[in-house]
Design an enzyme around this catalytic site. Structure first.
Site, mmCIF file in Angstrom:
data_model
loop_
_atom_site.group_PDB
_atom_site.id
_atom_site.type_symbol
_atom_site.label_atom_id
_atom_site.label_comp_id
_atom_site.label_asym_id
_atom_site.label_seq_id
_atom_site.Cartn_x
_atom_site.Cartn_y
_atom_site.Cartn_z
ATOM 1 N N GLU A 58 0.890 -1.338 -0.296
ATOM 2 C CA GLU A 58 -0.037 0.010 0.053
ATOM 3 C C GLU A 58 0.905 1.247 -0.179
ATOM 4 O O GLU A 58 0.389 2.330 -0.382
ATOM 5 C CB GLU A 58 -1.012 -0.016 1.101
ATOM 6 C CG GLU A 58 -2.019 -0.953 1.016
ATOM 7 C CD GLU A 58 -1.708 -2.385 1.475
ATOM 8 O OE1 GLU A 58 -0.495 -2.679 1.731
ATOM 9 O OE2 GLU A 58 -2.685 -3.255 1.837
ATOM 10 N N PHE A 120 -11.615 -7.744 13.683
ATOM 11 C CA PHE A 120 -10.573 -8.120 12.887
ATOM 12 C C PHE A 120 -10.098 -6.935 12.152
ATOM 13 O O PHE A 120 -10.894 -6.496 11.290
ATOM 14 C CB PHE A 120 -11.103 -9.184 12.077
ATOM 15 C CG PHE A 120 -9.902 -9.893 11.103
ATOM 16 C CD1 PHE A 120 -8.802 -10.391 11.484
ATOM 17 C CD2 PHE A 120 -10.017 -9.800 9.681
ATOM 18 C CE1 PHE A 120 -7.791 -10.840 10.536
ATOM 19 C CE2 PHE A 120 -9.266 -10.384 8.818
ATOM 20 C CZ PHE A 120 -8.108 -10.702 9.345
ATOM 21 N N GLN A 121 -8.968 -6.600 11.933
ATOM 22 C CA GLN A 121 -8.424 -5.520 11.050
ATOM 23 C C GLN A 121 -8.972 -4.522 11.288
ATOM 24 O O GLN A 121 -9.119 -3.518 10.227
ATOM 25 C CB GLN A 121 -8.515 -5.979 9.515
ATOM 26 C CG GLN A 121 -7.596 -7.274 9.209
ATOM 27 C CD GLN A 121 -7.341 -7.377 7.752
ATOM 28 O OE1 GLN A 121 -7.988 -7.178 6.769
ATOM 29 N NE2 GLN A 121 -6.202 -8.047 7.323
ATOM 30 N N LYS A 170 -17.836 -0.992 6.089
ATOM 31 C CA LYS A 170 -18.232 -2.096 5.217
ATOM 32 C C LYS A 170 -19.637 -1.989 5.049
ATOM 33 O O LYS A 170 -20.333 -2.093 3.902
ATOM 34 C CB LYS A 170 -17.878 -3.447 5.599
ATOM 35 C CG LYS A 170 -17.655 -4.513 4.550
ATOM 36 C CD LYS A 170 -16.861 -5.549 4.494
ATOM 37 C CE LYS A 170 -17.244 -6.590 3.333
ATOM 38 N NZ LYS A 170 -16.429 -8.005 3.818
ATOM 39 N N MET A 488 24.323 9.089 1.496
ATOM 40 C CA MET A 488 24.134 10.446 2.259
ATOM 41 C C MET A 488 24.511 10.164 3.885
ATOM 42 O O MET A 488 25.150 10.878 4.597
ATOM 43 C CB MET A 488 22.898 10.779 2.176
ATOM 44 C CG MET A 488 22.052 12.270 2.546
ATOM 45 S SD MET A 488 23.438 13.408 1.740
ATOM 46 C CE MET A 488 22.333 13.937 0.549
HETATM 47 C C1 LIG Z 1 18.413 14.695 1.289
HETATM 48 C C2 LIG Z 1 17.830 15.921 1.149
HETATM 49 C C3 LIG Z 1 18.314 16.984 0.750
HETATM 50 C C4 LIG Z 1 17.807 18.169 0.528
HETATM 51 N N1 LIG Z 1 18.535 19.491 0.329
HETATM 52 C C5 LIG Z 1 17.806 20.250 -0.206
HETATM 53 C C6 LIG Z 1 18.628 21.703 -0.899
HETATM 54 O O1 LIG Z 1 19.624 21.733 -0.782
HETATM 55 N N2 LIG Z 1 18.070 22.571 -1.038
HETATM 56 C C7 LIG Z 1 16.385 22.586 -1.320
HETATM 57 O O2 LIG Z 1 15.748 23.729 -1.552
HETATM 58 N N3 LIG Z 1 15.754 21.578 -1.069
HETATM 59 C C8 LIG Z 1 16.460 20.644 -0.361
HETATM 60 N N4 LIG Z 1 15.497 19.561 0.166
HETATM 61 C C9 LIG Z 1 14.090 19.612 0.106
HETATM 62 C C10 LIG Z 1 13.612 20.306 1.557
HETATM 63 O O3 LIG Z 1 13.691 19.410 2.489
HETATM 64 C C11 LIG Z 1 12.203 20.834 1.184
HETATM 65 O O4 LIG Z 1 11.428 19.800 0.844
HETATM 66 C C12 LIG Z 1 12.279 21.917 0.142
HETATM 67 O O5 LIG Z 1 13.338 22.798 0.300
HETATM 68 C C13 LIG Z 1 10.799 22.673 0.317
HETATM 69 O O6 LIG Z 1 10.683 23.352 -0.592
HETATM 70 P P1 LIG Z 1 9.656 24.782 -1.058
HETATM 71 O O7 LIG Z 1 10.135 25.688 0.015
HETATM 72 O O8 LIG Z 1 9.654 25.008 -2.362
HETATM 73 O O9 LIG Z 1 8.324 24.194 -0.207
HETATM 74 P P2 LIG Z 1 7.181 22.991 -0.687
HETATM 75 O O10 LIG Z 1 7.126 22.080 0.307
HETATM 76 O O11 LIG Z 1 7.156 22.731 -2.015
HETATM 77 O O12 LIG Z 1 5.973 23.928 -0.379
HETATM 78 C C14 LIG Z 1 5.359 24.814 -1.110
HETATM 79 C C15 LIG Z 1 5.095 26.229 -0.436
HETATM 80 O O13 LIG Z 1 4.316 26.815 -1.356
HETATM 81 C C16 LIG Z 1 2.789 27.108 -0.768
HETATM 82 N N5 LIG Z 1 1.857 26.981 -1.810
HETATM 83 C C17 LIG Z 1 1.423 25.791 -2.495
HETATM 84 N N6 LIG Z 1 0.460 25.831 -3.369
HETATM 85 C C18 LIG Z 1 0.542 27.368 -3.537
HETATM 86 C C19 LIG Z 1 -0.136 28.098 -4.499
HETATM 87 N N7 LIG Z 1 -1.065 27.862 -5.625
HETATM 88 N N8 LIG Z 1 0.174 29.617 -4.132
HETATM 89 C C20 LIG Z 1 0.997 30.076 -3.401
HETATM 90 N N9 LIG Z 1 1.926 29.295 -2.583
HETATM 91 C C21 LIG Z 1 1.401 28.015 -2.765
HETATM 92 C C22 LIG Z 1 2.661 25.789 0.348
HETATM 93 O O14 LIG Z 1 1.840 26.657 1.375
HETATM 94 C C23 LIG Z 1 4.187 26.033 0.954
HETATM 95 O O15 LIG Z 1 4.419 27.058 1.779
HETATM 96 C C24 LIG Z 1 16.261 18.229 0.565
HETATM 97 C C25 LIG Z 1 15.663 17.192 0.631
HETATM 98 C C26 LIG Z 1 16.406 15.846 1.251
HETATM 99 C C27 LIG Z 1 15.650 14.664 1.231
HETATM 100 C C1 LIG Z 2 12.500 5.478 4.817
HETATM 101 C C2 LIG Z 2 13.849 6.225 5.242
HETATM 102 N N1 LIG Z 2 14.629 5.541 6.101
HETATM 103 C C3 LIG Z 2 15.938 6.250 6.434
HETATM 104 C C4 LIG Z 2 16.128 7.427 5.678
HETATM 105 C C5 LIG Z 2 17.651 8.035 6.157
HETATM 106 N N2 LIG Z 2 18.366 8.210 4.927
HETATM 107 C C6 LIG Z 2 18.515 9.126 4.038
HETATM 108 S S1 LIG Z 2 19.398 9.067 2.801
HETATM 109 C C7 LIG Z 2 19.829 7.432 3.233
HETATM 110 C C8 LIG Z 2 20.682 6.540 2.510
HETATM 111 C C9 LIG Z 2 20.176 6.315 0.991
HETATM 112 O O1 LIG Z 2 21.286 5.401 0.269
HETATM 113 P P1 LIG Z 2 21.294 5.185 -1.398
HETATM 114 O O2 LIG Z 2 19.660 4.923 -1.520
HETATM 115 O O3 LIG Z 2 21.912 3.975 -1.563
HETATM 116 O O4 LIG Z 2 21.294 6.448 -1.820
HETATM 117 P P2 LIG Z 2 22.745 7.251 -1.812
HETATM 118 O O5 LIG Z 2 22.993 8.316 -0.773
HETATM 119 O O6 LIG Z 2 23.815 6.242 -1.532
HETATM 120 O O7 LIG Z 2 22.830 8.089 -3.081
HETATM 121 C C10 LIG Z 2 19.047 7.065 4.194
HETATM 122 C C11 LIG Z 2 19.362 5.697 5.024
HETATM 123 C C12 LIG Z 2 15.239 7.974 4.770
HETATM 124 N N3 LIG Z 2 15.653 9.274 4.332
HETATM 125 N N4 LIG Z 2 14.096 7.317 4.618
#
Ligand SMILES: Cc1cc2nc3c(=O)[nH]c(=O)nc-3n(C[C@H](O)[C@H](O)[C@H](O)COP(=O)(O)OP(=O)(O)OC[C@H]3O[C@@H](n4cnc5c(N)ncnc54)[C@H](O)[C@@H]3O)c2cc1C
Ligand SMILES: Cc1ncc(C[n+]2csc(CCOP(=O)(O)OP(=O)(O)O)c2C)c(N)n1
Ligand SMILES: [Mg+2]
Lengths: 594, 171
Positions: A58, A120-121, A170, A488
């Site tokens: 799911e 159940f469930q 259900k 990472m």
């Molecule tokens: C490993 C990892 C590394 C990351 N590194 C980075 C990085 O280096 N740089 C980076 O930028 N991000 C990075 N992120 C992502 C980060 O965590 C956030 O998800 C991201 O920065 C949020 O983007 P955003 O501010 O565009 O907001 P979003 O989460 O896209 O939110 C959208 C915003 O716009 C608003 N909005 C929605 N619809 C409308 C509309 N119609 N009109 C006006 N407003 C609206 C919402 O209310 C909200 O405030 C990383 C994520 C991971 C997993």
């Molecule tokens: C469900 C979940 N568990 C743990 C993490 C923490 N986490 C972030 S990046 C990462 C490693 C990802 O490894 P891989 O998919 O091999 O990507 P790589 O960084 O090597 O490119 C982990 C464990 C996560 N983001 N999501």
């Protein structure tokens, strides 16, 4: 069942579900059956307008629906059973909540008279998902079912989009009642504000015209707002001549090939984007939420700028960073209003100041923060993404990612020209998102090239969905940057924990080529940079799901990087990091941050 | 940066909501999930025909936090309106407490004298106890309860604050 409004027609609750979905324009749902949804699956069986994609878990259904939604701008729909079906769907709902993705999740529930008896469930689905959804409903009678279903779509797609859950016992699926169509359904209290305040828009335009060092900081909200918002954004940016950067979530709203584009900002953003943000005097934030991956150390975030913030959700404003001109409204709408005013009042930027600003930006660009040392013997992950980009780019290509270093390299080295082509889990950072999301995208765009840039660890989290891909003939291309590490995590351990790689080695990996074949897909392996192009082309040609095992450099780090707890102008760059003692770049205070 | 050196103060929020199942859970869950304070909470249906309930929450935080609480509450789908009564002009605040005091002799007589001075009403009496009802501002209740402590305070039940703005206008 036939098309057209069936308001007033008598049918069972289960039939109402199908009818309501069709009336909402849904063509595809992602789901998995079980005892508490059997009547709905029976109604599904007896019609052929609504396509059902049978997933293998799911969680896969929710991410597929997210991919479908993000790549089309429509609402993604999920159908799962009670108990474990519902709990398995929770991660995807939270993912959609964090990234503002519209979903309607329908769950079966034990019959009304058994609720609360540990049947159940049975689980308290609305209780469990209350903080996991934008809103949720437990249906109490068949009479209210059609209204709730239509309302769920309204809430999911309006304002800041998000997941909405409808839990249907259900007995209500079996009960007969009168159907009502979607006409005039809106929520009696939930009415988000769309138009921005005219005075504030005027003040914003005045401020923009007076700026000497402006920057547009755009985000996922521009994608949420629809393709018109991206078009409006392009016009305003060109009109003003200001530089523009975007968050991870907003990539594609502005074309990467344009000269005003600075690249992504934030923790792994470019040197020029982050320095421009740090030194600007006017920041125009459009549909972004000042996430901690973006701001770095908040008290040192762009200290000398006046800030304009456009967001549809009032709670996003002044949450992290105090702004000078907050504008609540739909960002597409507000950008159009700004453009209109800019033109009507014949505004223009301070040309001389802007020229100086661009010159300054030029020196930051010259730092070439995305350069890396290539190799003839080992495939560098950055090189792999660059080649993938060169060989697959085009308006009919869609990219999803898993989570980790590969995700960041994808954001840095793959260029996006159009919105809705980039699907990634940003807010929750859910490993296991990318593969099922790719399936959802492919379902929505059968003729497109859909490619998931994956890590070998993440992709295993929902690998079972390869079966779904094969069953439904979804020729997704899973391009695994296999570094044999949770890269990472390993990078952070190197930077913060004395290179003690606790549990981050991807031990006992499957043979991805054989695994692909076991599922009935195609496996390709590449270890030699010289063979990379040929093998990528081979992958593109295959009309079947592919697992591409791209063996890359194992201990490459992802740079540039703003270490946690540091400011935008304290980035570390790849070449500098290689020279320095990399284990000491983050101080004690930064270590507790994530 | 927000909230670093801003002053924490007490705010009374009035929230009009659809009286539907789970709505209180949503409001309370928002406070606990986001780490906000609840000092007191009262809820009851106020417009039966429209299925509208009024929730009054006393919370505390810096101005930025309180604004954020307001915005987060406003975002909940069944919430009609949120008003920060503390920030929107003069308002009236009342709380009711039922206070049980047990004792004999002089202590008992003193409890009754104080109750009269505070205009508390006697709701129940036995030869060794009273239940007083007292309505007023929360600090008046606090004061009375503190006085009862050495006089044999046994149990207190308080409603939490109900509040409304002064003047002719509705919220
Ligand atoms: C490993 C990892 C590394 C990351 N590194 C980075 C990085 O280096 N740089 C980076 O930028 N991000 C990075 N992120 C992502 C980060 O965590 C956030 O998800 C991201 O920065 C949020 O983007 P955003 O501010 O565009 O907001 P979003 O989460 O896209 O939110 C959208 C915003 O716009 C608003 N909005 C929605 N619809 C409308 C509309 N119609 N009109 C006006 N407003 C609206 C919402 O209310 C909200 O405030 C990383 C994520 C991971 C997993
Ligand atoms: C469900 C979940 N568990 C743990 C993490 C923490 N986490 C972030 S990046 C990462 C490693 C990802 O490894 P891989 O998919 O091999 O990507 P790589 O960084 O090597 O490119 C982990 C464990 C996560 N983001 N999501
Ligand atoms: Mg890896």
């Amino acid at each position: 069942m036939t098309k057209g409004s069936k308001t007033g027609a008598e049918m069972t609750g289960a039939e109402m579900v199908i009818r309501a979905l069709l009336d909402q324009g849904v063509d595809t749902i992602f789901g998995y059956p079980g005892g508490a949804v059997l009547p709905i699956y029976d109604a599904l069986f007896q019609q052929n307008e609504l396509q059902h994609i049978l997933v293998r878990h799911e969680q896969g259904a929710t991410h597929s629906a997210e991919g479908y939604a993000r790549s089309t701008g429509k609402v993604g729909v999920v159908l799962v059973t009670s108990g474990p079906g519902a709990t398995n769907a929770v991660t995807g709902m939270v993912d959609a909540l964090m990234d503002s993705i519209p979903l309607v999740v329908i769950t079966g529930q034990v019959p009304s008279h058994l609720i609360g008896s540990d049947a159940f469930q049975e689980c308290d689905t609305v209780g469990i998902t209350r903080p996991a959804t934008k809103h949720n409903y437990l249906v109490k009678s068949v009479e209210e079912l059609p209204r709730i279903l239509h309302e769920a779509f309204y809430v999911a797609r309006s304002g800041r989009p998000g997941p909405v859950l409808v839990d249907i016992p259900k007995d209500i699926q079996f009960a007969a009642g009168l159907y009502t169509g979607p006409e005039h359904v809106e929520h009696r209290t939930y009415k988000p504000r769309i138009e921005g305040d005219a005075d504030k828009i005027r003040a914003a335009v005045e401020l923009m015209a007076s700026a000497k060092k402006p920057v547009f900081y755009t985000g996922g909200g521009v994608i949420n707002s629809g393709t018109r918002a991206s078009e409006a954004l392009r016009e305003l940016v060109r009109l003003t001549g200001f530089p523009i950067t975007s968050t991870l979530m907003g990539l594609g709203a502005y074309p990467h090939s344009d000269k005003q584009w600075l690249g992504m900002l934030g923790m792994h953003g470019t040197f020029e984007a982050n320095h421009t943000m740090h030194d600007c005097d006017v920041m125009i934030c459009l549909g972004a939420r000042f996430d901690d991956r973006v701001t770095g150390r908040v008290d040192a975030f762009s200290p000398n700028s006046k800030k304009i913030h456009v967001d549809i959700d009032p709670s996003s404003i002044n949450k992290i960073v105090k702004v000078d001109i907050p504008i609540v409204g739909d960002v597409g709408n507000v950008i159009e209003a700004m453009t209109k005013l800019w033109k009507a009042e014949k505004k223009s930027a301070d040309k001389e100041a802007l020229a100086g600003w661009w010159k300054q930006i030029g020196t930051w660009r010259a730092r070439k923060s995305l350069s890396y040392k290539n190799s003839k013997s080992i495939i560098k992950p950055q090189y792999a993404v660059e080649r993938l980009y060169e060989l697959t780019k085009g308006p009919n290509t869609y990219i999803t990612t898993e989570v980790g270093q590969h995700q960041m390299w994808a954001a840095q080295y793959y260029g996006f020209e159009e919105p809705n082509r980039w699907m990634t889990s940003g807010g929750l950072g859910t490993m296991g998102y990318g593969l099922p999301a790719a399936l959802g995208v492919q379902v929505a765009h059968p003729d497109a090239l859909v490619c998931c840039i994956a890590g070998e660890a993440s992709v295993l989290m929902n690998m079972q969905e390869m079966s779904t891909a094969v069953q439904h003939r979804l020729p997704v291309k899973i391009f695994i940057l296999n570094n044999e590490y949770m890269g990472m995590v390993r990078q952070w351990q190197q930077l913060l924990h004395g290179a003690r790689y606790s549990q981050s080695y991807s031990e006992a990996l499957p043979d991805f080529v054989k695994l692909a074949e076991a599922y009935g897909g195609v496996g390709i392996r590449c270890e030699d940079p010289a063979e990379l192009d040929g093998k990528i082309k081979e992958m593109i040609e295959v009309d079947a799901p592919v697992l591409f095992d791209c063996r890359v450099e194992k201990i490459e780090n992802c740079f540039p990087m703003i270490p946690s707890g540091k400011a935008h102008n304290e980035m570390i760059l790849g070449d500098a990091a290689a020279a320095a003692d990399i284990g000491s770049v983050i101080d004690e205070e930064g270590k507790v941050l994530v | 940066m927000l909230a670093k050196n801003e002053i924490v103060s007490r705010h009374v929020l009035s929230i009009l909501v659809d009286n539907e199942p789970g709505v209180l859970g949503r409001v309370v869950g928002l406070f606990s999930g986001r780490g906000y304070n609840i000092e007191s909470l009262t809820v009851s249906e106020t417009e039966h025909d429209k299925h509208v309930s009024r929730i009054t929450i006393v919370t505390s935080g810096t101005p930025a936090i309180v604004d954020q609480i307001e915005a987060q509450l406003g975002r909940l789908v069944p919430v009609h309106r949120v008003v920060d009564l503390t920030n929107s002009g003069p308002s009236v605040e009342r709380e009711l407490a039922l206070i049980k005091v047990a004792g004999k002799g002089e202590m008992r007589a003193e409890a009754l004298r104080l109750a009269e001075a505070f205009r508390a009403r006697v709701m129940d009496a036995t030869i060794e106890s009273f239940v007083f009802e007292l309505t007023g501002k929360p600090d008046k209740l606090d004061q009375f309860i503190a006085l009862m402590l050495p006089l044999g305070l046994v149990e207190v039940s308080r409603t939490g604050v109900a509040a409304i703005s002064r003047g002719p206008k509705a919220m």
